[in-house]
Scaffold this motif. Sequence first.
Motif, PDB file in Angstrom:
ATOM      1  N   LEU A  49      35.455  32.664  37.800  1.00 20.16           N
ATOM      2  CA  LEU A  49      34.096  32.154  37.597  1.00 20.16           C
ATOM      3  C   LEU A  49      33.073  33.141  38.138  1.00 20.16           C
ATOM      4  CD1 LEU A  49      32.023  29.993  36.854  1.00 20.16           C
ATOM      5  CD2 LEU A  49      32.509  28.883  39.059  1.00 20.16           C
ATOM      6  N   SER A  50      33.316  33.661  39.321  1.00 21.39           N
ATOM      7  CA  SER A  50      32.364  34.588  39.918  1.00 21.39           C
ATOM      8  C   SER A  50      32.331  35.926  39.187  1.00 21.39           C
ATOM      9  CB  SER A  50      32.722  34.809  41.396  1.00 21.39           C
ATOM     10  OG  SER A  50      31.869  35.768  41.975  1.00 21.39           O
ATOM     11  N   ALA A  51      33.535  36.491  38.926  1.00 23.15           N
ATOM     12  CA  ALA A  51      33.599  37.839  38.372  1.00 23.15           C
ATOM     13  C   ALA A  51      33.172  37.912  36.914  1.00 23.15           C
ATOM     14  CB  ALA A  51      35.019  38.394  38.531  1.00 23.15           C
ATOM     15  N   SER A  52      33.367  36.832  36.154  1.00 23.76           N
ATOM     16  CA  SER A  52      33.098  36.874  34.715  1.00 23.76           C
ATOM     17  C   SER A  52      31.737  36.314  34.336  1.00 23.76           C
ATOM     18  CB  SER A  52      34.178  36.092  33.963  1.00 23.76           C
ATOM     19  OG  SER A  52      34.085  34.707  34.251  1.00 23.76           O
ATOM     20  N   SER A  53      31.018  35.715  35.259  1.00 19.40           N
ATOM     21  CA  SER A  53      29.804  34.977  34.900  1.00 19.40           C
ATOM     22  C   SER A  53      28.745  35.863  34.252  1.00 19.40           C
ATOM     23  CB  SER A  53      29.233  34.292  36.143  1.00 19.40           C
ATOM     24  OG  SER A  53      28.959  35.252  37.163  1.00 19.40           O
ATOM     25  N   ILE A  54      28.535  37.061  34.748  1.00 21.85           N
ATOM     26  CA  ILE A  54      27.480  37.930  34.227  1.00 21.85           C
ATOM     27  C   ILE A  54      27.825  38.404  32.816  1.00 21.85           C
ATOM     28  CG2 ILE A  54      26.113  39.997  34.620  1.00 21.85           C
ATOM     29  CD1 ILE A  54      25.762  37.712  36.675  1.00 21.85           C
ATOM     30  N   GLU A  55      29.049  38.933  32.651  1.00 19.47           N
ATOM     31  CA  GLU A  55      29.443  39.431  31.330  1.00 19.47           C
ATOM     32  C   GLU A  55      29.553  38.292  30.322  1.00 19.47           C
ATOM     33  OE1 GLU A  55      32.774  42.411  29.333  1.00 19.47           O
ATOM     34  OE2 GLU A  55      32.828  41.952  31.477  1.00 19.47           O
ATOM     35  N   ALA A  56      30.042  37.133  30.768  1.00 14.92           N
ATOM     36  CA  ALA A  56      30.127  35.982  29.866  1.00 14.92           C
ATOM     37  C   ALA A  56      28.739  35.538  29.421  1.00 14.92           C
ATOM     38  CB  ALA A  56      30.855  34.835  30.557  1.00 14.92           C
ATOM     39  N   SER A 110      51.526  28.746  45.020  1.00 16.96           N
ATOM     40  CA  SER A 110      51.081  28.730  43.622  1.00 16.96           C
ATOM     41  C   SER A 110      49.731  28.038  43.487  1.00 16.96           C
ATOM     42  CB  SER A 110      52.119  28.023  42.744  1.00 16.96           C
ATOM     43  OG  SER A 110      53.383  28.632  42.847  1.00 16.96           O
ATOM     44  N   ALA A 111      49.567  26.898  44.167  1.00 14.37           N
ATOM     45  CA  ALA A 111      48.312  26.149  44.071  1.00 14.37           C
ATOM     46  C   ALA A 111      47.150  26.927  44.669  1.00 14.37           C
ATOM     47  CB  ALA A 111      48.459  24.790  44.767  1.00 14.37           C
ATOM     48  N   LEU A 112      47.373  27.554  45.820  1.00 14.52           N
ATOM     49  CA  LEU A 112      46.297  28.304  46.467  1.00 14.52           C
ATOM     50  C   LEU A 112      45.897  29.527  45.652  1.00 14.52           C
ATOM     51  CD1 LEU A 112      47.342  28.108  50.228  1.00 14.52           C
ATOM     52  CD2 LEU A 112      45.442  26.930  49.112  1.00 14.52           C
ATOM     53  N   LEU A 113      46.873  30.247  45.127  1.00 13.22           N
ATOM     54  CA  LEU A 113      46.559  31.421  44.312  1.00 13.22           C
ATOM     55  C   LEU A 113      45.864  31.023  43.015  1.00 13.22           C
ATOM     56  CD1 LEU A 113      49.800  33.556  44.841  1.00 13.22           C
ATOM     57  CD2 LEU A 113      47.486  34.187  45.525  1.00 13.22           C
ATOM     58  N   LEU A 114      46.307  29.935  42.408  1.00 13.00           N
ATOM     59  CA  LEU A 114      45.683  29.488  41.169  1.00 13.00           C
ATOM     60  C   LEU A 114      44.246  29.028  41.413  1.00 13.00           C
ATOM     61  CD1 LEU A 114      46.117  28.982  38.155  1.00 13.00           C
ATOM     62  CD2 LEU A 114      46.951  26.702  38.727  1.00 13.00           C
ATOM     63  N   ALA A 115      44.017  28.261  42.477  1.00  9.82           N
ATOM     64  CA  ALA A 115      42.658  27.812  42.792  1.00  9.82           C
ATOM     65  C   ALA A 115      41.757  28.992  43.136  1.00  9.82           C
ATOM     66  CB  ALA A 115      42.703  26.813  43.956  1.00  9.82           C
ATOM     67  N   LEU A 116      42.278  29.929  43.911  1.00 10.52           N
ATOM     68  CA  LEU A 116      41.505  31.122  44.237  1.00 10.52           C
ATOM     69  C   LEU A 116      41.203  31.931  42.989  1.00 10.52           C
ATOM     70  CD1 LEU A 116      40.320  32.947  46.476  1.00 10.52           C
ATOM     71  CD2 LEU A 116      42.547  34.058  46.613  1.00 10.52           C
ATOM     72  N   GLY A 117      42.175  32.014  42.080  1.00 10.59           N
ATOM     73  CA  GLY A 117      41.970  32.751  40.847  1.00 10.59           C
ATOM     74  C   GLY A 117      40.879  32.140  39.990  1.00 10.59           C
ATOM     75  N   LEU A 118      40.869  30.811  39.850  1.00  8.48           N
ATOM     76  CA  LEU A 118      39.822  30.152  39.067  1.00  8.48           C
ATOM     77  C   LEU A 118      38.440  30.400  39.689  1.00  8.48           C
ATOM     78  CD1 LEU A 118      41.536  26.732  38.238  1.00  8.48           C
ATOM     79  CD2 LEU A 118      41.043  28.599  36.651  1.00  8.48           C
ATOM     80  N   MET A 119      38.383  30.333  40.994  1.00 10.77           N
ATOM     81  CA  MET A 119      37.125  30.565  41.686  1.00 10.77           C
ATOM     82  C   MET A 119      36.627  32.000  41.469  1.00 10.77           C
ATOM     83  SD  MET A 119      36.388  29.961  45.744  1.00 10.77           S
ATOM     84  CE  MET A 119      37.581  31.223  46.231  1.00 10.77           C
ATOM     85  N   MET A 120      37.532  32.964  41.541  1.00 15.55           N
ATOM     86  CA  MET A 120      37.142  34.357  41.385  1.00 15.55           C
ATOM     87  C   MET A 120      36.847  34.700  39.921  1.00 15.55           C
ATOM     88  SD  MET A 120      36.911  35.347  44.380  1.00 15.55           S
ATOM     89  CE  MET A 120      36.268  36.901  43.771  1.00 15.55           C
ATOM     90  N   PRO A 167      27.392  31.371  31.328  1.00 18.53           N
ATOM     91  CA  PRO A 167      28.183  32.011  32.387  1.00 18.53           C
ATOM     92  C   PRO A 167      29.519  31.334  32.646  1.00 18.53           C
ATOM     93  CG  PRO A 167      26.420  30.707  33.346  1.00 18.53           C
ATOM     94  CD  PRO A 167      26.210  30.683  31.867  1.00 18.53           C
ATOM     95  N   PHE A 168      29.734  30.160  32.040  1.00 18.85           N
ATOM     96  CA  PHE A 168      30.949  29.393  32.315  1.00 18.85           C
ATOM     97  C   PHE A 168      31.983  29.496  31.192  1.00 18.85           C
ATOM     98  CE2 PHE A 168      27.376  27.152  34.340  1.00 18.85           C
ATOM     99  CZ  PHE A 168      27.777  27.228  35.666  1.00 18.85           C
ATOM    100  N   SER A 169      31.710  30.235  30.125  1.00 25.05           N
ATOM    101  CA  SER A 169      32.580  30.199  28.952  1.00 25.05           C
ATOM    102  C   SER A 169      33.984  30.707  29.276  1.00 25.05           C
ATOM    103  CB  SER A 169      31.964  31.003  27.811  1.00 25.05           C
ATOM    104  OG  SER A 169      31.717  32.336  28.228  1.00 25.05           O
ATOM    105  N   TRP A 170      34.097  31.848  29.949  1.00 23.86           N
ATOM    106  CA  TRP A 170      35.425  32.383  30.270  1.00 23.86           C
ATOM    107  C   TRP A 170      36.110  31.554  31.343  1.00 23.86           C
ATOM    108  CZ3 TRP A 170      34.254  38.369  30.354  1.00 23.86           C
ATOM    109  CH2 TRP A 170      33.913  38.755  29.053  1.00 23.86           C
ATOM    110  N   PHE A 171      35.333  31.006  32.262  1.00 22.46           N
ATOM    111  CA  PHE A 171      35.907  30.135  33.295  1.00 22.46           C
ATOM    112  C   PHE A 171      36.499  28.878  32.667  1.00 22.46           C
ATOM    113  CE2 PHE A 171      35.034  26.358  35.949  1.00 22.46           C
ATOM    114  CZ  PHE A 171      35.966  26.585  36.951  1.00 22.46           C
ATOM    115  N   ILE A 172      35.807  28.330  31.669  1.00 21.49           N
ATOM    116  CA  ILE A 172      36.313  27.128  30.997  1.00 21.49           C
ATOM    117  C   ILE A 172      37.621  27.438  30.272  1.00 21.49           C
ATOM    118  CG2 ILE A 172      35.843  25.489  29.134  1.00 21.49           C
ATOM    119  CD1 ILE A 172      32.895  25.615  29.945  1.00 21.49           C
TER     120      ILE A 172
END
Length: 434
Positions: free
Chosen positions: A64-71, A52-62, A78-83
Motif C-alpha cells: 500500500l505504501s510503496a505502490s500508492s504514488i505510481e498507482a 506467515s501471517a506477520l510477513l503477509l500483513a507486513l507485505g500488504l502494508m508495504m 492510490p489503492f488499486s494495486w493494494f486492492i
Amino acid sequence: MSTTAEERARPGTPARPSATERPASWFREQLAALRELLGKPLTTYYLIIMCSALLLALGLMMVLSASSIEALQKTGSPFSWFIKQSLSAAVGVLVMYVCSRLPVKFFRWVGYPLMVISIIALVMVLFIGSSELGAQRWIYLPGGLTIQPSEPAKLGLVLWGADLLARRARQGRIEWRQLLIPLMPGTAILAVLVMLGRDLGTTLVLFMIFLALLWVVGAPIKLFGGIMALAVLAAAIMIKVEPYRMARISSFLNPWADAQNGGYQAVQGQIAMGSGGWFGLGLGASRQKWSWLPHGESDFIFAILGEELGLMGTLMVVALFGLLGYAGLRVALRVNDAFIRLSAAAMVAWIVGQATVNMGAVLGVLPITGIPLPLVSYGGSALLPTLAALGMLLSFAKREPGAREALAARGPGPAARALSWLGLGGTTKGRVTR
C-alpha cells in the motif's frame, strides 16, 4: 525486614543467590523455558502460522505504501494495486487453509501434473507472453489478470522431485545415476525454458531447490562439486552471450560509477536503505517511492521497508524468514517420512533462499536478479504458490510426534465453532458433527 546473620546461619533458611549468581540463574531458567517451549508438539505448527501471517500483513502494508504514488499516476486511485494484492492474499490464505488439511498422498500425486502444466505454460509464455524490461515472463489474461508460469513451476519441482527421490530411496536405489535421472533433465527443462524468457533469478531458485533435494537424499560431495562446476560454466556462458547481463554485473561491482544508467536502481535502493536509519522515516513517509526507485512495490520493496521502518524493521523481516526456515527444517527433522523431509527442505531452500537473494540484491551484496521478496512483494502469481507451499508445510507439521493428539485435545477450531453458532453443525466431545 532484613535477614540477620543468625537467620542466614540458621538451618533450613534458604541461601539467597549472590549478585554474580543471579544473572546466570535467570539465564538458565530462560533457557529451560525455551527448551520446554520448543519441545511442545505444536511449536512448529504455530511458528509457521505466526511467521506467515506477520510477513503477509507486513507485505500488504508495504505494498500500500510503496505502490500508492505510481498507482495514483497510472490508475487514478492510490489503492488499486493494494486492492489487487489484498484479493490475491485472501485467495492465497484460503488455498493455504485447504492445503493444510490435505493428506500427504495428494501432494505426492499433484506434483506430476503440476510439472507438466508448468512446462506447457513456460512454452506458451515464449510465444504469447509479454516482454517487459527485457524479460518475457508474463501471460496477460482478459480482465487485467496476469500469470507468471515460473512461479508455480517452483512448487511443481519441489513436489515432483521430492516424490521421485522418496520412491528411489524406498527402493534402495541411491546410486548417483538414479538420483540424477530423471531429476536433472526435468530441472534442466524448467531452467532452460525460464532462461529463454531471460529470468536468471528464477533459474537460480530452481537450482537451489534441485541442490536441496540432492543434499537431503544424501548425494555425495563429488556430485555437488561437478554440478556446481557445470552451473558456473553455464552461468558464465549466459552472461557472456547477453550484453545486458554483462552490464548488470558491471553495475553490481560498482553501481555508483554508472548511477544514472545501469546502476540507477541499485543506487536508489541503497539511498533508501541508508535514509531509514535505526527506526525509519515512518510508515508512508518514503521519499524514494515518489518515482525515484523503480519497482519499489515488487523487487525492491525491501528498500522501501528499510527506508520507512529502518534497521529494526529490516531485522524483523530477516528474523521472520529465519524462524520460517527453522520451522521448515524442524519439520524435516522430526517427521519420519522421506517425502516430507525432502519437500520441507526444498521449500526452505525456495522461500528462504529467494528471500536471501532478494534482500542481498537490495543491499548490494548480490547482483539484481528481479525476483520478488516472498509474501511481501506485490504480485499474486508469486504469492499464491508460496502460500500453497506454506499450507502444505502446515499439513506436514501436523504429523510431528504428538501433534495430532495436541490438536485433538485443543477442541474445534474457529471455523468449526462458527458453523455451530450458525446452526450448521454441532459439537460432540470436541468433535464437529453435521
